[in-house]
Scaffold this active site. Structure first.
Site, short mmCIF file in Angstrom:
data_model
loop_
_atom_site.label_atom_id
_atom_site.label_comp_id
_atom_site.label_asym_id
_atom_site.label_seq_id
_atom_site.Cartn_x
_atom_site.Cartn_y
_atom_site.Cartn_z
N ASN A 1 0.81 -1.22 0.00
CA ASN A 1 0.00 0.00 0.00
C ASN A 1 0.84 1.27 0.00
OD1 ASN A 1 0.82 -0.83 2.61
ND2 ASN A 1 -0.71 0.47 3.58
N ASN B 1 -8.84 -1.34 11.13
CA ASN B 1 -9.59 -2.13 10.14
C ASN B 1 -8.96 -3.51 10.05
OD1 ASN B 1 -11.31 -2.81 8.04
ND2 ASN B 1 -10.13 -1.74 6.47
N ASP C 1 0.09 -5.71 12.40
CA ASP C 1 -0.62 -4.92 11.40
C ASP C 1 -0.21 -3.45 11.50
OD1 ASP C 1 -2.27 -4.92 9.17
OD2 ASP C 1 -4.06 -4.36 10.31
#
Length: 419
Positions: free
Chosen positions: A96, A279, A306
Site C-alpha cells: 500500500n 480495520n 498490522d
C-alpha cells in the site's frame, strides 16, 4: 565479530536447550558454542542484561512503512530500525505505497533500499493491478523478484471470479494468496463494530457479518480451486469457527489476528480517539476471548502487529473521517506477554509465519545462523509516547499497562539493541 550473550534463557521448542539458561557465543553470525558458562575475552562484544531471554527472531506478516510515496509516515530505513528494536528480524511489507507494489520493479526497489539491514524485508505484491480489484497483477514476475505472497492490503477482492482465477493461477508457482476478510457492500460506510457501543456513540457500524460472509465465500472458492490461501487479521468469533471447519475439511488455509484485537475491545471508543480506529475494527469482549482461544487451539496460525503508520493530519480529525490504522511493532511483545504464554507467542510470531510464508526454519543450536529476538519477560510499564520509536505516533496502546521489554535482535551478523 564475536558476540557473547551471558545467562540467556532460551525459548525454542525445536532446540535441545529450550527453557535452559546458557551462555551463547556467536562468531560472524553463526552460533559457535552454547554452554553453561563461556569465558569472555576482551575482544568479545558482551551482552549481559536483566532477565535475558532469547528466541528465534520474530517475523511480522503485515507491516506498512509508507515509502515510496508516504515517507512522512515512515521511511524504509527508519522502519527496519524500529522493527529491529522491537524484536523483529523479518517483516513482510504490504503493497500500500504510492505507487502500489504491483510489478517486479517495485518489489526490487523495496528489497534494494534496505539491503544489508539487520531486519530482512519481504515484499507482499499486490494481488490486483494498483490494488483496484479489477485485473490480476504480474504475480509470477514479482515472485521471481522476491515477493513472498500476494494480496491487496486492507482491500477485499469483491470480484469472486477474479479471486478464483488468482487461486488457480498461483498454483503454477506455489504462491500464497491473501484475501482481506471484508464485504464492502455489507460494511458500507461503517467505522466501528456494529453493536451496543456504536449505537450509543452514534457511529455507523460494521457488522461481524461483513467479515464472516467474505470468509465463507473465500473458503468456498478455495475448496473449488485448491491452492494456498491466507486470511489476514480476522476479528470475530464466527470467523474462528469458519476457519476451524475449513481446516477439518483439509483446506490449505491459514489466518492471522492483529495484536490489538487480542487486547482491546470496542469499549475503547468512548473517547472518540481516532487512534482506536482500525480495520477490522475493535470487536466485543466475547470476540476477543474467542480469538485468544483460537490461538491456543491452533486455529489461528499467527499474530501480526498490522503496523500501519498514519501521519497526524489524517488522525487528528473527527473519528469517522480519520484513516484506519495503528502502529504496533514497538508495543507488540508487551501486549502479547500479558495475554499469552511465551511458547505460544514465539510459535505465532516466528515458527508458524516462517513456515507459511516460505522462510527458512531456524533454531537456537550450535553451527546454526544466529537469528534472535532478545527480551525481558518481566518488566512492567505503562506504554507512552516515549516508548514509540516510529515516526508516526498513532498507537492504539497509549496509556495501557504492558508487561515485557524487548532489548533488540541479533541477525545478519548485527547486534541491534535499544539504547
Amino acid at each position: 565479530m564475536t558476540t557473547l550473550l551471558k545467562s540467556a534463557t532460551i525459548i525454542d521448542t525445536s532446540s535441545p536447550y529450550h527453557k535452559q539458561t546458557k551462555d551463547i557465543l556467536i562468531t560472524d553470525g553463526i552460533i559457535t558454542k552454547i554452554d553453561d558458562s563461556i569465558t569472555s575475552k576482551k575482544e568479545y562484544q558482551i551482552v549481559e542484561l536483566d532477565n535475558l531471554h532469547v528466541s528465534n527472531g520474530w517475523f511480522d506478516t503485515s507491516v506498512s512503512f509508507g515509502e515510496p510515496g508516504y515517507e512522512e509516515r515512515e521511511t524504509l530505513q527508519h522502519g527496519v530500525q524500529v522493527a529491529a528494536k522491537s524484536g523483529f528480524t523479518d517483516v513482510a511489507i504490504n503493497p500500500n505505497t504510492q505507487p502500489i507494489v504491483d510489478n517486479k520493479s517495485a518489489v526490487e526497489f523495496l528489497i534494494n533500499k534496505v539491503k544489508g539491514a539487520a531486519t530482512n524485508i519481504y515484499p507482499i505484491g499486490a494481488l490486483t493491478q494498483q490494488s483496484k480489484g479489477v485485473e490480476m497483477s504480474e504475480m509470477y514476475d514479482m515472485q521471481q523478484s522476491g515477493a513472498i505472497a500476494f494480496g491487496d492490503y486492507n482491500k477485499p477482492v469483491s470480484n469472486d471470479n477474479l479471486l478464483k482465477i488468482a487461486l488457480l493461477y498461483a498454483q503454477n508457482f506455489n504462491a500464497l494468496v491473501l484475501s482481506f476478510p471484508k464485504n464492502n457492500a455489507i460494511a458500507g460506510e461503517g467505522v466501528a463494530n456494529e453493536g451496543k457501543n456504536s449505537t450509543l456513540l452514534g457511529l455507523k457500524g460494521i457488522p461481524a457479518l461483513a467479515e464472516e460472509i467474505q470468509i465463507s465465500r473465500d473458503l468456498f472458492l478455495l475448496e473449488y480451486t485448491g491452492g494456498k490461501l491466507h486470511i489476514p487479521t480476522i476479528s470475530t468469533s464466527k470467523s474462528v469457527q469458519l476457519i476451524k471447519e475449513a481446516k477439518k475439511k483439509g483446506l490449505d488455509v491459514t489466518c492471522s489476528v492483529a495484536v490489538h484485537n487480542l487486547f482491546l475491545t470496542d469499549d475503547e471508543l468512548h473517547g472518540f480517539d481516532a487512534n482506536k480506529k482500525v480495520n477490522p475494527p475493535l470487536r466485543t469482549e466475547q470476540d476477543r476471548r474467542t480469538l485468544i482461544k483460537g490461538i491456543k487451539d491452533g486455529v489461528i496460525d499467527m499474530i501480526t502487529t498490522d503496523h500501519n503508520p498514519i501521519d497526524v493530519e489524517h488522525k487528528k480529525v473527527e473519528f469517522s473521517t480519520a484513516k484506519d490504522g495503528t502502529i504496533g511493532l514497538e508495543s507488540a511483545f508487551g501486549v502479547l506477554n500479558t495475554v499469552l504464554d511465551i511458547e505460544t507467542i514465539v510459535k505465532c510470531l516466528s515458527d508458524n509465519p516462517r513456515k507459511r510464508f516460505g522462510l527458512n526454519n531456524i533454531s537456537i543450536k550450535e553451527n546454526e545462523k544466529a537469528s534472535l529476538a532478545i527480551f525481558n519477560l518481566n518488566e512492567s510499564y505503562t506504554f507512552s509516547e516515549k516508548n514509540i520509536l516510529s515516526t508516526s505516533k498513532n498507537s492504539v496502546f497509549l496509556d495501557k499497562k504492558l508487561k515485557g521489554k524487548v532489548y533488540g535482535i541479533y541477525n545478519n551478523n548485527q547486534l541491534i539493541l535499544n539504547s
